[in-house]
Design a protein around this motif. Sequence first.
Motif, short mmCIF file in Angstrom:
data_model
loop_
_atom_site.label_atom_id
_atom_site.label_comp_id
_atom_site.label_asym_id
_atom_site.label_seq_id
_atom_site.Cartn_x
_atom_site.Cartn_y
_atom_site.Cartn_z
N ILE A 167 44.93 49.49 42.60
CA ILE A 167 44.52 48.29 42.68
C ILE A 167 45.96 47.38 42.35
CG2 ILE A 167 43.29 46.35 41.67
CD1 ILE A 167 41.38 48.47 40.75
N LEU A 168 46.54 46.89 43.48
CA LEU A 168 47.96 46.47 43.54
C LEU A 168 47.67 44.73 42.93
CD1 LEU A 168 48.91 47.67 47.02
CD2 LEU A 168 49.34 48.59 44.84
N PRO A 169 49.07 44.32 42.54
CA PRO A 169 48.90 42.94 42.20
C PRO A 169 48.38 42.01 43.24
CG PRO A 169 51.04 43.98 41.85
CD PRO A 169 50.29 45.14 42.53
N GLY A 170 47.74 41.12 43.06
CA GLY A 170 46.97 40.24 43.82
C GLY A 170 45.50 40.45 43.71
N GLU A 171 45.66 41.75 43.98
CA GLU A 171 43.95 42.38 43.99
C GLU A 171 43.48 42.55 42.60
OE1 GLU A 171 40.41 43.54 45.69
OE2 GLU A 171 42.15 42.65 46.63
N SER A 172 44.59 42.95 41.59
CA SER A 172 44.09 43.12 40.43
C SER A 172 43.76 41.67 39.83
CB SER A 172 45.48 43.61 39.53
OG SER A 172 46.50 42.71 39.51
N ALA A 173 44.44 40.46 40.33
CA ALA A 173 44.18 39.14 39.80
C ALA A 173 42.39 39.10 39.90
CB ALA A 173 44.69 38.09 40.42
N LYS A 174 42.02 39.59 41.01
CA LYS A 174 40.46 39.30 41.15
C LYS A 174 39.66 40.08 40.15
CE LYS A 174 41.36 39.14 46.34
NZ LYS A 174 40.96 39.72 47.63
N TRP A 175 40.19 41.38 40.04
CA TRP A 175 39.49 42.13 38.81
C TRP A 175 39.71 41.34 37.51
CZ3 TRP A 175 37.75 47.45 38.95
CH2 TRP A 175 37.68 47.69 40.39
N GLN A 176 40.75 40.73 37.02
CA GLN A 176 40.78 40.22 35.85
C GLN A 176 39.94 38.85 35.97
OE1 GLN A 176 44.98 39.18 35.65
NE2 GLN A 176 45.51 41.43 35.76
N ARG A 177 39.85 38.14 36.90
CA ARG A 177 38.89 36.94 36.75
C ARG A 177 37.58 37.38 36.65
NH1 ARG A 177 37.23 32.88 35.07
NH2 ARG A 177 36.38 31.42 36.17
N VAL A 178 37.10 38.40 37.38
CA VAL A 178 35.62 38.98 37.14
C VAL A 178 35.58 39.47 35.63
CG1 VAL A 178 33.97 40.98 37.94
CG2 VAL A 178 35.41 39.66 39.83
N GLU A 179 36.49 40.10 35.30
CA GLU A 179 36.28 40.65 33.75
C GLU A 179 36.30 39.33 32.85
OE1 GLU A 179 39.63 43.48 33.60
OE2 GLU A 179 38.46 44.92 34.82
N GLU A 180 36.79 38.45 33.18
CA GLU A 180 37.06 37.27 32.16
C GLU A 180 35.54 36.57 32.23
OE1 GLU A 180 39.86 34.51 33.70
OE2 GLU A 180 41.61 35.58 33.19
N VAL A 181 34.89 36.65 33.65
CA VAL A 181 33.48 36.03 33.56
C VAL A 181 32.57 36.71 32.88
CG1 VAL A 181 31.63 35.52 35.13
CG2 VAL A 181 34.00 34.78 35.92
N ILE A 182 32.78 37.96 32.98
CA ILE A 182 31.86 38.94 32.21
C ILE A 182 32.08 38.95 30.83
CG2 ILE A 182 31.67 41.50 31.76
CD1 ILE A 182 31.98 41.98 34.64
N ARG A 183 33.26 38.96 30.23
CA ARG A 183 33.52 38.76 28.80
C ARG A 183 32.88 37.68 28.15
NH1 ARG A 183 36.25 43.25 27.40
NH2 ARG A 183 37.67 44.11 29.14
N GLU A 184 33.06 36.47 28.94
CA GLU A 184 32.53 35.07 28.68
C GLU A 184 31.04 35.20 28.39
OE1 GLU A 184 32.52 31.21 27.05
OE2 GLU A 184 33.83 32.85 27.22
#
Length: 422
Positions: free
Chosen positions: A12-29
């Motif tokens: 999961i390369l930079p740029g794509e990993s940012a999408k993962w981080q955003r999804v995880e932020e939504v989930i954690r919130e």
Amino acid sequence: MNFKVPRGTQDILPGESAKWQRVEEVIRELCRVYRYDEIRTPIFENTELFTRSVGETTDVVQKEMYTFTDRGDRSLTLRPEGTAGVVRAYVEHKMFGVPDQPVKLSYIGPMFRYERQQAGRYRQFVQFGVEAIGSADPAIDAEVIALAMDIYEKVGLTDIKLVLNSLGDKTTRDSHRSALIAHFEPSIHELCSDCQNRLHKNPLRILDCKKDHEHPLMATAPALPDYLTDEARAYFEEVKKYLDVLSIPYELDANLVRGLDYYNHTTFEIMSTASGFGAITTLCGGGRYDGLTSELGGPDAPGIGFALSIERLLLALEAEQKTLDLNNQLDVYIIAMDAAAKVKAVELTSTFRTKDIATEIDYVNRKMKAQMKAADRQHAKFVIILGETELQEQAATVKNMTTGEQQKVIFSELVTYLQSQL
């Protein structure tokens, strides 16, 4: 030798990993709002944990687990799913004694299954899930489903549907089991070897067969809802009532049995209805698993949960042509014209970062024009130019990359100025 990523895994390369981080932020919130606390369990467990909980007749146990023997001659397995480990931890740490029940837990991390790689399915995949253990209230079933639906809605998915069924209680399952055996036994030779092996061990698994799902026997198989006891039917009606209260639409599917043995009563899947998503539409699955805690050596405690694949969530977003608000734009790019300016640039970079201002500088000694292009490629909001004149005046040239305007700002006021603009 040229090394490549192992089959069934991905980088999961930079740029794509940012999408993962955003999804995880939504989930954690959402977990914070719903009050599901994170639990982190080992990536490998004793193999028997999965054979006892997931079920010896399931595809997961029979065909998909990564199992190995360690130096102590112990059989260990990379976790193929999250519920078994969470319930094991619940029992081992006596969480059933916590005053506030149910215990509401969430987890996120890699799982491992040896299966054919296809779109959105990998041999190492990331799964998020929740477990609510310690309540037999139909309202908690509705809450768990609502959390799952909220996640998809918060990330922007609209082409989804909730499919619902009840597997009933033990009496229901026993009656249905006998009916399935009677239905399939005369023609069992027409089905695959897996189905034949499951006939007397766990005939419900036959309905989940991927090879024979189009066989006419499947369409005429006894429907589980016809065997629900009065108590099981009443429980299911309560679950549906709460979903109606929450304005969560659903479809009923009598053939929805899920692929793991520990489920009973409420079972559900959330599916993508997006055009072109693919033949396998399931995004999320879950259900109730009363009795699993006692199966793993603890007191009997009812539970319910779900798990979803992050990979398939992102695939669904792609199918719907939805983009995530990544909010990772670069605030400031500092251009240094010479060695002396580079020293000041390093100092300012550190100062800005301590104030949560995303900052970047050049580390390969490019000319000003090349540095400006780098700032543009990274979508910097502001560029700060430092040269001999700026050092003498103790003031930086600040360029707004949106408007093109630029002005001089003294070094001591740079942070205040940028904070006001950002």
